[in-house]
Design an enzyme around this catalytic site. Structure first.
Site, PDB file in Angstrom:
ATOM      1  N   ARG A 208       0.841  -1.203   0.000  1.00 46.45           N
ATOM      2  CA  ARG A 208       0.000   0.000   0.000  1.00 46.45           C
ATOM      3  C   ARG A 208       0.881   1.261   0.000  1.00 46.45           C
ATOM      4  O   ARG A 208       0.548   2.254  -0.647  1.00 46.45           O
ATOM      5  CB  ARG A 208      -0.912   0.006   1.239  1.00 46.45           C
ATOM      6  CG  ARG A 208      -2.044  -0.998   1.152  1.00 46.45           C
ATOM      7  CD  ARG A 208      -3.043  -0.808   2.280  1.00 46.45           C
ATOM      8  NE  ARG A 208      -2.663  -1.476   3.499  1.00 46.45           N
ATOM      9  CZ  ARG A 208      -3.060  -2.699   3.858  1.00 46.45           C
ATOM     10  NH1 ARG A 208      -3.854  -3.385   3.081  1.00 46.45           N
ATOM     11  NH2 ARG A 208      -2.664  -3.233   4.997  1.00 46.45           N
ATOM     12  N   CYS A 334      -2.689 -14.331  -4.009  1.00 46.38           N
ATOM     13  CA  CYS A 334      -2.470 -14.824  -2.640  1.00 46.38           C
ATOM     14  C   CYS A 334      -2.792 -16.311  -2.575  1.00 46.38           C
ATOM     15  O   CYS A 334      -3.070 -16.853  -1.520  1.00 46.38           O
ATOM     16  CB  CYS A 334      -3.297 -14.030  -1.630  1.00 46.38           C
ATOM     17  SG  CYS A 334      -5.059 -14.131  -1.903  1.00 46.38           S
TER      18      CYS A 334
HETATM   19  N1  SAH Z   1      -7.108  -5.155  -1.571  1.00 47.19           N
HETATM   20  C1  SAH Z   1      -7.756  -5.386  -0.313  1.00 47.19           C
HETATM   21  C2  SAH Z   1      -8.002  -6.860  -0.041  1.00 47.19           C
HETATM   22  C3  SAH Z   1      -8.754  -7.616  -1.110  1.00 47.19           C
HETATM   23  S1  SAH Z   1      -9.444  -9.109  -0.583  1.00 47.19           S
HETATM   24  C4  SAH Z   1      -6.956  -4.724   0.817  1.00 47.19           C
HETATM   25  O1  SAH Z   1      -5.781  -4.378   0.634  1.00 47.19           O
HETATM   26  O2  SAH Z   1      -7.505  -4.571   1.900  1.00 47.19           O
HETATM   27  C5  SAH Z   1     -10.463  -9.568  -1.900  1.00 47.19           C
HETATM   28  C6  SAH Z   1     -11.758  -8.786  -2.039  1.00 47.19           C
HETATM   29  O3  SAH Z   1     -12.348  -9.208  -3.256  1.00 47.19           O
HETATM   30  C7  SAH Z   1     -12.817  -9.006  -0.975  1.00 47.19           C
HETATM   31  O4  SAH Z   1     -13.145  -7.755  -0.422  1.00 47.19           O
HETATM   32  C8  SAH Z   1     -14.031  -9.611  -1.720  1.00 47.19           C
HETATM   33  O5  SAH Z   1     -15.263  -9.069  -1.269  1.00 47.19           O
HETATM   34  C9  SAH Z   1     -13.774  -9.179  -3.136  1.00 47.19           C
HETATM   35  N2  SAH Z   1     -14.259 -10.047  -4.228  1.00 47.19           N
HETATM   36  C10 SAH Z   1     -14.232 -11.382  -4.339  1.00 47.19           C
HETATM   37  N3  SAH Z   1     -14.641 -11.787  -5.553  1.00 47.19           N
HETATM   38  C11 SAH Z   1     -14.960 -10.663  -6.246  1.00 47.19           C
HETATM   39  C12 SAH Z   1     -15.424 -10.404  -7.581  1.00 47.19           C
HETATM   40  N4  SAH Z   1     -15.633 -11.398  -8.448  1.00 47.19           N
HETATM   41  N5  SAH Z   1     -15.610  -9.120  -7.952  1.00 47.19           N
HETATM   42  C13 SAH Z   1     -15.389  -8.102  -7.082  1.00 47.19           C
HETATM   43  N6  SAH Z   1     -14.929  -8.296  -5.818  1.00 47.19           N
HETATM   44  C14 SAH Z   1     -14.714  -9.546  -5.407  1.00 47.19           C
END
Ligand code: SAH
Length: 392
Positions: A208, A334
């Protein structure tokens, strides 16, 4: 102590100090160990290998606590937890949020603990960890800085161990259920009860910051934005515009609240499926200078790698199509089942099929409070690349 005796030749990985014993490696169980009980693991030729937690329902039938024949008791947990917490203190100073215990890599298989201010969130992911819940909670409280312990043992992996999900306050006050942390000057609300994982993706902390340093004057798209970790750092870094996309309404409500908390310009939050939205953007010729792709785990194990590879290929290809010349793609996986090498190949294939020429300008991983024990490569789950598209 009850015993697991391995089949001939199956002692090799334990001798390399890899902490897992797979059920297929076990020749016989001597005694009647209960689920989660401590057992001795012995080779077929009668050599002592490890003390381990027994988990009869799991394919990982035992996880090693130690390589010496020793007691696994309160003093053991107190010492291991003090060691893990002490290392974080040396590494992270007074940071308000950090991972205190990173499971196998801290010699504490199945145990994850994240600190958010004076609240520690505990996640127990194995039968052995489950058995020592109270001892672990007390040891966490005894190491300074934590006033209460919340349990968020609701990860899917618990099913593989035959364990039910648990979400509950474990030590200290049950309220509040929301806490606010500050990470490099940006504040985030953490929902202890319903937030993802233990409430926040601490592993992305350093990434980040990288994004924030790159965001000035750019139009940024943060895909899978959850509570706005990347999107808000882009805003804090002076991005011209920020779009955050997530499928979860709760995640976007947190993200919106976090923008307010920091008095940052509110990004454009879009609820939807990233796979569909990227196509829409492509069809409407919307373009960006910086795209972040931080999807959920598509491949929990290597067995899912092929299907996952298609999903990664798809979103990375679309992201390349949305990038302007000179634009940046910050892309992550991940998935434990996708190696860094395979991930780079997938991203290379995406660029090729998108007709984009791109370079890798940085390789990314989890922050240093998520160490990877050298004997446990499975601990290295998060990998990422920053790619720059050709152009000015
Ligand atoms: N980048 C974030 C963490 C991402 S975790 C951070 O730094 O805090 C993955 C996220 O993807 C979750 O919030 C989940 O709700 C979302 N997600 C899962 N499948 C998805 C899809 N097909 N389209 C959009 N969002 C999705």
């Amino acid at each position: 102590m009850d015993k697991l005796v391995l089949k001939p030749g199956r002692e090799k990985s334990l001798k390399r100090r890899h902490p897992w014993v797979f059920s297929g490696a076990v020749a016989k169980v001597q005694g009647k160990p209960e689920t989660g009980a401590t057992v001795g693991v012995w080779s077929a030729s009668g050599e002592f290998l490890a003390v381990a937690a027994y988990s009869p329902q799991s394919q990982i039938v035992a996880r090693a606590w130690d390589w010496e024949e020793r007691a696994v008791d309160e003093a053991f947990f107190r010492q291991r937890i003090e060691q893990a917490v002490g290392q974080r203190r040396a590494l992270m100073g007074a940071a308000g949020a950090m991972r205190l215990i990173h499971a196998e890599s801290d010699g504490l298989p199945g145990i994850v603990a994240d600190r958010y201010g004076d609240t520690t969130v505990l996640q127990l992911n194995s039968a052995g960890a489950e058995r020592w819940r109270e001892t672990i909670a007390d040891a966490l409280l005894a190491t300074d800085g934590t006033k209460r312990v919340w349990e968020r043992s609701d990860a899917e992996v618990r099913q593989l161990e035959g364990l039910r999900p648990v979400t509950a306050p474990l030590r200290g006050a049950a309220e509040p259920k929301r806490v606010v942390i500050e990470e490099e000057g940006v504040r985030f609300g953490i929902d202890l009860e319903q937030g993802h994982k233990t409430g926040f993706y601490l592993d992305q902390r350093d990434n980040r910051q990288q994004l924030r340093a790159l965001a000035a004057g750019r139009d940024v798209l943060d895909c899978f934005c959850y509570s706005g970790g990347f999107a808000l750092n882009a805003a804090a870094g002076g991005a011209s515009s920020v779009v955050g996309v997530d499928s979860s309404a709760e995640a976007l409500a947190l993200a919106r609240g976090n923008a307010e908390l920091n008095q940052l310009p509110q990004p454009e939050w879009l609820q939807g499926d990233v796979f569909e939205l990227l196509r829409k953007f492509r069809d409407s010729r919307r373009s960006f200078d910086l795209v972040v792709l931080d999807p959920p785990k598509f491949a929990p194990t290597a067995a899912h790698a092929e299907k996952a590879a298609r999903a990664y290929k798809d979103i990375n290809l679309l992201a390349f199509k949305l990038l302007r010349p000179g634009g940046l793609l910050m892309t992550f996986s991940c998935s434990g089942g996708v190696t860094a090498d395979l991930f780079q190949k997938i991203v290379a294939g995406s660029a090729l099929d998108a007709g984009t020429e791109a370079q890798v300008v940085a390789r990314l991983s989890a922050a240093s409070d998520h160490p990877v024990a050298l004997n446990f490569p499975e601990g290295e789950y998060l990998k990422g690349l920053i790619c720059r598209v050709a152009g000015q």
